[in-house]
Enzyme design. Sequence first.
Site, short mmCIF file in Angstrom:
data_model
loop_
_atom_site.label_atom_id
_atom_site.label_comp_id
_atom_site.label_asym_id
_atom_site.label_seq_id
_atom_site.Cartn_x
_atom_site.Cartn_y
_atom_site.Cartn_z
CD GLU A 1 32.96 37.37 36.79
OE1 GLU A 1 32.70 36.42 37.53
OE2 GLU A 1 33.30 37.22 35.59
CG ASP B 1 60.07 67.69 40.73
OD1 ASP B 1 60.80 66.72 40.46
OD2 ASP B 1 60.01 68.21 41.85
CD GLU C 1 38.36 37.52 30.30
OE1 GLU C 1 37.45 37.17 31.06
OE2 GLU C 1 39.11 36.72 29.74
CD GLU D 1 41.05 33.35 30.23
OE1 GLU D 1 40.89 32.11 30.30
OE2 GLU D 1 40.17 34.16 30.55
CD GLU E 1 36.82 38.60 37.29
OE1 GLU E 1 36.19 37.70 36.72
OE2 GLU E 1 37.63 38.37 38.21
NE ARG F 1 42.01 30.46 34.54
CZ ARG F 1 40.76 30.78 34.90
NH1 ARG F 1 39.99 31.41 34.04
NH2 ARG F 1 40.31 30.47 36.08
CD GLU G 1 34.91 39.54 32.92
OE1 GLU G 1 35.19 38.83 33.91
OE2 GLU G 1 34.96 39.15 31.74
NE ARG H 1 35.33 28.56 31.29
CZ ARG H 1 35.44 29.84 30.98
NH1 ARG H 1 36.01 30.68 31.80
NH2 ARG H 1 34.97 30.30 29.85
CG HIS I 1 40.91 35.96 33.41
ND1 HIS I 1 39.74 35.26 33.25
CD2 HIS I 1 41.33 35.72 34.67
CE1 HIS I 1 39.46 34.61 34.37
NE2 HIS I 1 40.40 34.88 35.25
#
Length: 441
Positions: free
Chosen positions: A186, A52, A130, A330, A132, A332, A193, A313, A242
Site C-alpha cells: 500500500e 459462560d 478491502e 464503495e 489494509e 470508504r 492490502e 476518489r 473500504h
Amino acid sequence: SADAVAAMLERIKADGVKFIRLQFSDLTGHPKNVAIPHIQAEKALTDGIGFDGSSIEGFARIEESDMVLKPDISTYTLLPWRKGEAKVARFICDVYLPNGKPFEGDPRFALKKVVAEAASMGYTFNTGPELEFFLFKMCDGEPTTQYQDVGGYFDLAPTDLAEDVRRDIVLALTEMGFEIEASHHEVAESQHEIDFKYGSALQTADNVVTFKFATKTIALLNGLHASFMAKPVYGINGSGMHTNCSLFKDGKNAFYDPDAPLQLSETALFFIGGILKHIRAITRVANPTINSYKRLVPGYEAPVYMSWSASNRTALCRVPAPRGNSTRVEIRSPDPTCNPYLTFAAILAAGLDGVKNRITPPPSADRNIFKLNAEERKAAGIDTLPGSLYESNAALMADELICNALGPHIVENLNTIAEMEWDAFRTMVHPWELDQYLSKY
Ligand code: ADP
Ligand code: MG
Ligand code: MG
Ligand code: MG
Ligand code: MG
C-alpha cells in the site's frame, strides 16, 4: 440436518482433525474460541457446547451467563499453519441462550436479522471489504511501530521485503477457502492490502474475522506484528476497510441499470441516500476506536466529508467505474478495527431505509472536495463525519433506525464501551500536551 452432521463428522475424521475450535465474536469484533477434542464433535454439531458468556466483552450479565455455541457447518476449515499429526479445525458459531433462542448480543445474529429483512424484499446484500494493515517489527516479543520495509504503492522487492510474508498469508487464506483477487504493497511504509472476492455479507463478515487472525498468525510466524489499528503512525496513511456494497435481486445486480444516467439504478441512488442519511450513526460501529478518528482527517486519502461521486476518489461513497455485475458503492470510511458484522448490519439497514423510503441523495460531488473551503462545502450541502468516538456514539444514540437494527442489547453495550473509552482518553494527559505546555507554562 442429521445427514449434514453425519457428512461433517466423516469429513472431520478423514481430515485427521484432533482439535476443533468453536469461534465467535465479541462486540468489538475480536474472535473468541473454545477448543474441544474431536470426540466432542458430534455433541457440538447436534446440541452445541455450553460456555459462560459473562466474561465476554459486551456480552451477558452474570444472571444470564449460560450460553450455547452452535457451529455453522458451512464455516468449517482447517487451520493451515497447524502442521503435523494433530490437525486443528475451526467452526464459526452462533450464540444461543439455554432456552434455544438466539442471543441478542451476538453480532452475527444482528447481521442475520438485517440480512433477513433484505431477503424479505427480495435482496441479497453483497460486500467486498478491502483490508489494509501494517507489518511492524517485533522487539523482545512486543510489537513496535518500526517499519519492516519502506516500500510504497505497488512496489516490488527489494523495496518490498514483505513479499514473502504476504505470499505466506495469501497461501494460508487460499487454503482456508478464500478466493484472493489481489495483494499489493500500500501507499504507506510497511502497509499492505490483500483483496478477496466479495460474497454475501454474512460470509464476508466471517471472512474478515478469519482474515485478521490468519494474517496476525502468519506475520507472527515470520517474526512480525500485523496491525489493523486505524492510524498507527502519525503523518502517514492510516489503514481502511473500504466496503464495496451491492444488492442483488433474482441473480442480477440491482444497482445496474444500462439505461439510467451513469448506468446506476434508482435502487443504487436510494441506497446511497440511506447511507448518507445514517452515516454519522454508522460511524460509531465502522470506526469504533478513539484512534479511528485520527485516520478520518484531511490529507491521507481517508474520507472526512459526507458526499458521493462516480468520478471522484475522495468521496465517502464512491461508485467505481465497473458496471454490470460489478456495479457497486464503495463506502470508504470503515476501518479494520470495526466489528464487520455490526458494520455490515448498520450499512445494510441504512441502505434499505433509503430504498424503502426512496431517499434521494444530494447531488454528487465530483470535484475534489478537499479543495473546497468550509463555505463552498456548506453551499454544496456537504457535512462532515463525526470527529470523535464521543460524537459518533451520540449520533448512534440519536438514530432510531440504526439502533433498532442493532437491537437494544448491543446498543446499550456499545454505549457503555464508548463512554468508558472516551472517559479514559479524555482524562489522560497525553505526550502532546506535555510537549506543548510543560515548558511554556
Ligand atoms: P479499489 O479500486 O478500491 O482498490 P479493489 O480492487 O482493491 O478496489 O477491491 C474491490 C473489491 O470490490 C473486491 O473485494 C471485489 O471483490 C469487490 N466487488 C466487486 N464487485 C462487487 C459487487 N458487485 N459487490 C460488492 N463487492 C464487489
Ligand atoms: Mg483496493
Ligand atoms: Mg484495486
Ligand atoms: Mg487500499
Ligand atoms: Mg478501495
